[in-house]
Design a protein around this motif. Structure first.
Motif, short mmCIF file in Angstrom:
data_model
loop_
_atom_site.label_atom_id
_atom_site.label_comp_id
_atom_site.label_asym_id
_atom_site.label_seq_id
_atom_site.Cartn_x
_atom_site.Cartn_y
_atom_site.Cartn_z
N LEU A 193 0.79 -1.24 0.00
CA LEU A 193 0.00 0.00 0.00
C LEU A 193 0.82 1.28 0.00
CD1 LEU A 193 -2.84 -0.96 2.51
CD2 LEU A 193 -2.89 -1.01 0.00
N GLU A 194 2.13 1.22 0.11
CA GLU A 194 2.91 2.46 0.10
C GLU A 194 2.74 3.16 -1.26
OE1 GLU A 194 7.37 4.10 1.19
OE2 GLU A 194 7.13 2.04 0.47
N GLY A 195 2.54 4.46 -1.19
CA GLY A 195 2.31 5.24 -2.40
C GLY A 195 0.85 5.43 -2.75
N THR A 196 -0.05 4.83 -1.93
CA THR A 196 -1.48 5.00 -2.18
C THR A 196 -1.85 6.47 -2.15
OG1 THR A 196 -2.05 2.84 -1.25
CG2 THR A 196 -3.77 4.52 -1.21
N ILE A 197 -2.79 6.84 -3.03
CA ILE A 197 -3.29 8.22 -3.04
C ILE A 197 -4.81 8.14 -3.16
CG2 ILE A 197 -3.15 8.54 -5.57
CD1 ILE A 197 -2.14 11.42 -4.91
N TRP A 202 -0.12 7.93 1.05
CA TRP A 202 0.35 6.99 2.06
C TRP A 202 1.85 6.82 1.95
CZ3 TRP A 202 -3.13 2.52 3.95
CH2 TRP A 202 -4.44 2.97 4.09
N ARG A 203 2.53 6.99 3.07
CA ARG A 203 3.98 6.79 3.10
C ARG A 203 4.36 6.22 4.47
NH1 ARG A 203 5.69 13.06 2.71
NH2 ARG A 203 4.25 12.81 0.94
N LEU A 204 5.55 5.65 4.55
CA LEU A 204 6.01 5.05 5.79
C LEU A 204 6.42 6.14 6.78
CD1 LEU A 204 6.49 2.25 7.06
CD2 LEU A 204 8.88 2.44 6.33
N GLY A 205 5.80 6.09 7.96
CA GLY A 205 6.07 7.11 8.96
C GLY A 205 7.25 6.77 9.85
N ALA A 206 7.55 7.65 10.79
CA ALA A 206 8.70 7.48 11.67
C ALA A 206 8.51 6.32 12.63
CB ALA A 206 8.94 8.78 12.44
N ASN A 237 8.04 2.37 -3.44
CA ASN A 237 9.51 2.29 -3.45
C ASN A 237 10.17 3.66 -3.36
OD1 ASN A 237 9.34 -0.56 -3.82
ND2 ASN A 237 9.09 -0.25 -6.03
N GLU A 238 9.41 4.62 -2.77
CA GLU A 238 9.90 5.97 -2.54
C GLU A 238 10.30 6.69 -3.83
OE1 GLU A 238 12.96 5.94 0.40
OE2 GLU A 238 11.62 5.21 1.99
N GLU A 239 9.65 6.33 -4.92
CA GLU A 239 9.88 7.02 -6.19
C GLU A 239 9.21 8.39 -6.15
OE1 GLU A 239 11.55 6.26 -8.92
OE2 GLU A 239 12.28 4.33 -8.23
N THR A 240 9.84 9.36 -6.81
CA THR A 240 9.27 10.71 -6.86
C THR A 240 8.59 10.99 -8.20
OG1 THR A 240 11.41 11.57 -7.60
CG2 THR A 240 10.94 11.65 -5.23
N ASP A 276 -0.16 18.94 -4.83
CA ASP A 276 1.26 19.26 -4.75
C ASP A 276 2.05 18.01 -5.15
OD1 ASP A 276 3.79 20.17 -4.24
OD2 ASP A 276 3.52 20.42 -2.08
N LYS A 277 2.44 17.95 -6.42
CA LYS A 277 3.12 16.75 -6.94
C LYS A 277 4.42 16.47 -6.20
CE LYS A 277 1.58 16.23 -11.73
NZ LYS A 277 2.02 16.19 -13.14
N LYS A 278 5.13 17.53 -5.83
CA LYS A 278 6.43 17.36 -5.20
C LYS A 278 6.32 16.71 -3.81
CE LYS A 278 8.50 21.28 -7.64
NZ LYS A 278 9.17 22.58 -7.51
N ALA A 279 5.15 16.82 -3.21
CA ALA A 279 4.97 16.27 -1.86
C ALA A 279 4.57 14.80 -1.87
CB ALA A 279 3.92 17.09 -1.10
#
Length: 824
Positions: free
Chosen positions: A329-333, A425-429, A462-465, A454-457
């Motif tokens: 699920l990482e990267g979900t929007i 969705w991103r992996l938190g601290a 896999n932490e791709e931008t 905000d695309k940059k955010a």
């Protein structure tokens, strides 16, 4: 008719079977049957007394124990499981709001607000059961009766899902009890004729699906999969999402249902479909508890790398935020209900203690879930209460501003202002997935920019931008266009190069656009460039080479003319008709110069005159050759003194022949100029990417008549010279004229196919070459032998040599005196 008869027979048979079954049941029950209402044990509720109360339904537990129904005995009560902490917090938000209202004497002075809260266990049966229980007074479920006295009912908060909300709204609408849902989004609930007392604090799905389609289009995703619950919420959303996605220009790769009635939710099959599909973006219209089973199966089958687009049903789910789901699920929007931080409510949740919440049967599970512990003993708490009301009028006209400055009101359909947060969705601290707001979808935006991202955010899988791609076919680059493949969706296409003269300046162009008449595509066919203008110019190597040859050739003709003038008293010059030779040399000089009219920019005056000038000077040239040939023949035939042919050897006869020959050509050219004159034109069709500037001959018939007449004159000269070929060699020009005319005709016969096959400036260059070649043929064949004798063999240029072949003296005198001019 047969169909209706069969349907009637089927209904009759079914009714008979039911009646038979009822009789058998009654017979077996005997006296046990009587007029009574079945009683059920009501569990999973909490309450607080007050002067008036608000009812609330929440799916605190998200699952139930699945029981096989054999319809031979009464099914047991539902057993709920899988505590949902997020929904418990939603339930506690109602408790918190009631306590805040009671603590503020300005809101409801001298009135205490109470509540009755019921756990629906995320099932339709419990939702209907809880609604009837609330309406019956909170003790026993007695439809259409309010048997217990006590606090009046102000309204009902609930339900979470669309399907249970529809069931509740159908019941509550009968009595016009206000119902406010915090999570039901089905558009059908906006129908005031069916649900007159239903309101909600979340926008309808038709708005959400339109916004999600815009979000998908914003990121350029054209190949999207769909997953949806097989309930009202999922199926209604599925149809709207599919239509909105298609309207936005994208395509649906697959559309599958999450079967919420099955224990495994059909997850193994769904995982295989997603794994097999090349669609990397999947829109999921489901609740978090139902999608949880699917995500678990995806993790088991190692289905990763997809981008999940979330509806508000699970966009902020804590159930799915566990670290183990990161790979899936990482990267979900997705869209989340717009909200703001409430510090007091956060403190309120952190201060909840089981010892201070004895009427809360769910707080034990909440502590176990939050602090990862297990209670050894839990008390059983029950509550009871009943009430009635009509508050509907005030709810319909509510309008206030929240603490974060947002306006809150219900429109005519019971819907609030449409505002969604876009979360990523991103992996938190802390090792869990967290949802970060990266934009907003706001239909109330004053600047009409409903979607702001905000695309940059955004962080993708896999932490791709970079925004991941999801296409059925690779993008067609500029210079190509999309070609639809029959039998496949419009997003599955092939790329075809734009046709000649067309461009496409963007990727995935549907069609190519033609360039204007004066431009042409570049090699990549992504932009139009000015066309190259082609004509035989003096700047071109071919142009200035032909111009130099023309000028040099004309000077040579002038040099020969000067040589003849200098040696005009010599027998060789006199014997070759001095005046005609000079006129012929002058015409050859003009023939060389007329080729310059074909070089350079084709201006109107040049187009009008160049072919006419060419035709006239060549008619003069060939007429001079014809006159020389005829006079030589006549001179050698008039051998007897006093012959009547002597008068035809005079110079004026030659001029009459020349004048007649030029007159006919002049007549043809005048008709040409009067009726269909040549004109300049631009040719954009012959050569791709080139504008050929040339002279249109106007009338092709006139052009070929002019050229054919020159051929006729040359053919007559050739024939006459051929007949005079046996005259004495010392005086005979006939053989030179034969060669000159033969070369002349050969050049122009070869010119015709070459002229018709050449294109652009090479057509003009071919004509210039033919002019120069044919002129040189006449000059070389007729005058070069005489120049050789005059300059290098003077002993042959004498009267004695002319008489050495045995011809009579009178014959020689005719040649020297009668046929030739007598210079002064």
């Amino acid at each position: 008719m047969q169909m209706y008869q069969r349907l009637g027979w089927f209904l009759l048979s079914t009714t008979w079977l039911l009646c038979t079954f009822a009789v058998e049941v009654c017979a077996s029950s005997g006296s046990k049957l009587g007029c009574r209402l079945p009683s059920e044990e009501i569990t999973g509720y909490m309450s607080r007394p007050g002067d008036i109360f608000i009812a609330g339904t929440f799916p605190v537990n998200l699952e139930r124990v699945y029981i096989d129904l054999n319809f031979t005995r009464k099914p047991p009560e539902l057993t709920c499981q899988q505590f949902g902490s997020e929904y418990y917090k939603s339930m506690r938000a109602l408790v918190f709001a009631v306590e805040e209202v009671n603590a503020n004497p300005e809101i409801l002075p001298n009135i205490t607000l109470g509540y009755h809260i019921f756990d629906t266990c995320n099932t339709l049966r419990r939702a209907a059961q809880g609604t009837l229980w609330i309406l019956s007074g909170g003790q026993e479920i007695i439809p259409n009766y309010y048997c217990a006295g006590g606090d009046p009912l102000a309204g009902v908060i609930g339900e979470c899902g669309s399907t249970p909300s529809i069931i509740m709204a159908q019941i509550l609408g009968l009595y016009r009890y206000p119902q406010i849902s915090y999570f039901a989004t089905n558009p059908i609930l906006s129908d005031r004729s069916q649900f007159p007392s239903f309101f909600r604090t979340i926008s309808s799905d038709d708005i959400q699906m339109r916004g999600l389609a815009q979000l998908i289009s914003y990121f350029g995703w054209s190949w999207v999969g769909l997953l949806a619950n097989d309930d009202d919420y999922g199926q209604s959303g599925l149809q709207m999402a599919k239509q909105e996605i298609i309207n936005a220009g994208a395509c649906v790769a697959f559309a599958e249902n999450i079967l919420i009635g099955k224990e495994d939710k059909n997850a193994p099959y769904l995982a295989r479909v997603i794994k097999k599909s090349n669609a990397k973006v999947v829109l999921v219209i489901a609740s978090d508890s139902d999608f949880l089973i699917v995500v678990t199966e995806l993790l088991r089958q190692n289905v990763t790398g997809n981008i999940w687009v979330a509806t508000e049903g699970w966009a902020t789910s804590t159930l799915l935020s566990e670290e183990k789901f990161q790979r899936v699920l990482e990267g979900t929007i997705g869209f989340a209900i717009h909200g703001a931080q409430m510090q007091k409510f956060t403190e309120y949740l952190s201060n909840l203690l089981p010892s201070q919440s004895v009427n809360d049967p769910f707080i034990w599970e909440y502590w176990e879930k939050t602090f990862l512990c297990k209670w050894s003993y839990q008390g059983n708490l029950e509550w009871a209460g009943n009430a009635t009301t009509r508050l509907l009028h005030y709810v319909q006209n509510v309008n206030f501003k929240t603490k974060d400055g947002s306006n809150m009101f219900f429109n005519a359909k019971g819907n609030p202002p449409a505002v969604y947060d876009i979360v990523n969705w991103r992996l938190g601290a802390k090792g869990r997935l967290e949802q970060v707001v990266v934009g907003r979808y706001d239909l109330t935006s004053p600047d009409q920019e409903t979607l702001n991202v905000d695309k940059k955010a955004i962080t993708w899988a896999n932490e791709e931008t970079q925004v991941p791609l999801s296409k059925c076919s690779p993008s067609c680059p500029s210079g190509f266009r999309k070609v639809i493949v029959p039998g496949k969706p419009t997003c599955c296409y092939e790329c075809a190069r734009c046709p000649h003269g067309h461009i496409s300046s963007q990727t995935d162009a549907v069609e190519c656009h033609p360039c204007s008449w004066d431009t042409w595509p570049n090699l990549q066919q992504d932009r139009c460039l000015p066309r190259t203008r082609e004509f035989l110019s003096y700047e071109e190597p071919l142009g200035y080479s032909l111009a130099a040859i023309s000028i040099l050739s004309s000077l040579i003709a002038l040099v020969i003319l000067g040589l003849f003038i200098q040696y005009k008293r010599t027998p060789i010059v006199r014997a070759n008709n001095y005046s005609l030779s000079c006129l012929l040399l002058l015409s050859l000089f003009l023939c060389f110069l007329c080729s310059l009219g074909f070089i350079g920019y084709p201006q109107p005056e040049k187009c009008l005159l160049r072919q006419v000038a060419f035709g006239l000077v060549f008619a003069l040239c060939i007429s001079c050759v014809l006159a020389k040939t005829i006079i030589v023949v006549i001179a050698f035939k008039a051998t007897k003194p006093g012959s009547r042919l002597r008068k035809w050897t005079r110079v004026r006869v030659s001029y009459w022949i020349i004048g007649f020959g030029v007159f006919i050509q002049s007549f043809l050219c005048v008709l040409w100029l009067l009726f269909s004159p040549p004109f300049p034109e631009t040719d954009t069709d012959t050569k791709p990417g080139v504008i050929i500037l040339n002279c249109n001959e106007g009338s092709p018939i006139s052009f070929w008549c002019m050229l054919g007449y020159l051929g006729l004159l040359a053919a007559i000269s050739f024939i006459v010279a051929f007949l005079a070929r046996r005259l004495p060699d010392s005086f005979n020009e006939a053989k030179f004229i034969i060669f000159s005319m033969l070369a002349f005709l050969s050049v122009w016969v070869s010119f015709i196919p070459a002229y018709l096959s050449a294109r652009g400036m090479y057509t003009v260059a071919m004509e210039v070459f033919a002019i120069l070649s044919s002129t040189w043929a006449v000059l070389v064949c007729i005058f070069m032998p005489k120049c050789y004798i005059v300059l290098f063999r003077p002993n042959l240029n004498s009267r004695k040599y002319l008489m050495s072949n045995g011809r009579s003296a009178s014959n020689v005198e005719i040649v020297l005196n009668g046929h030739a001019d007598k210079p002064s």
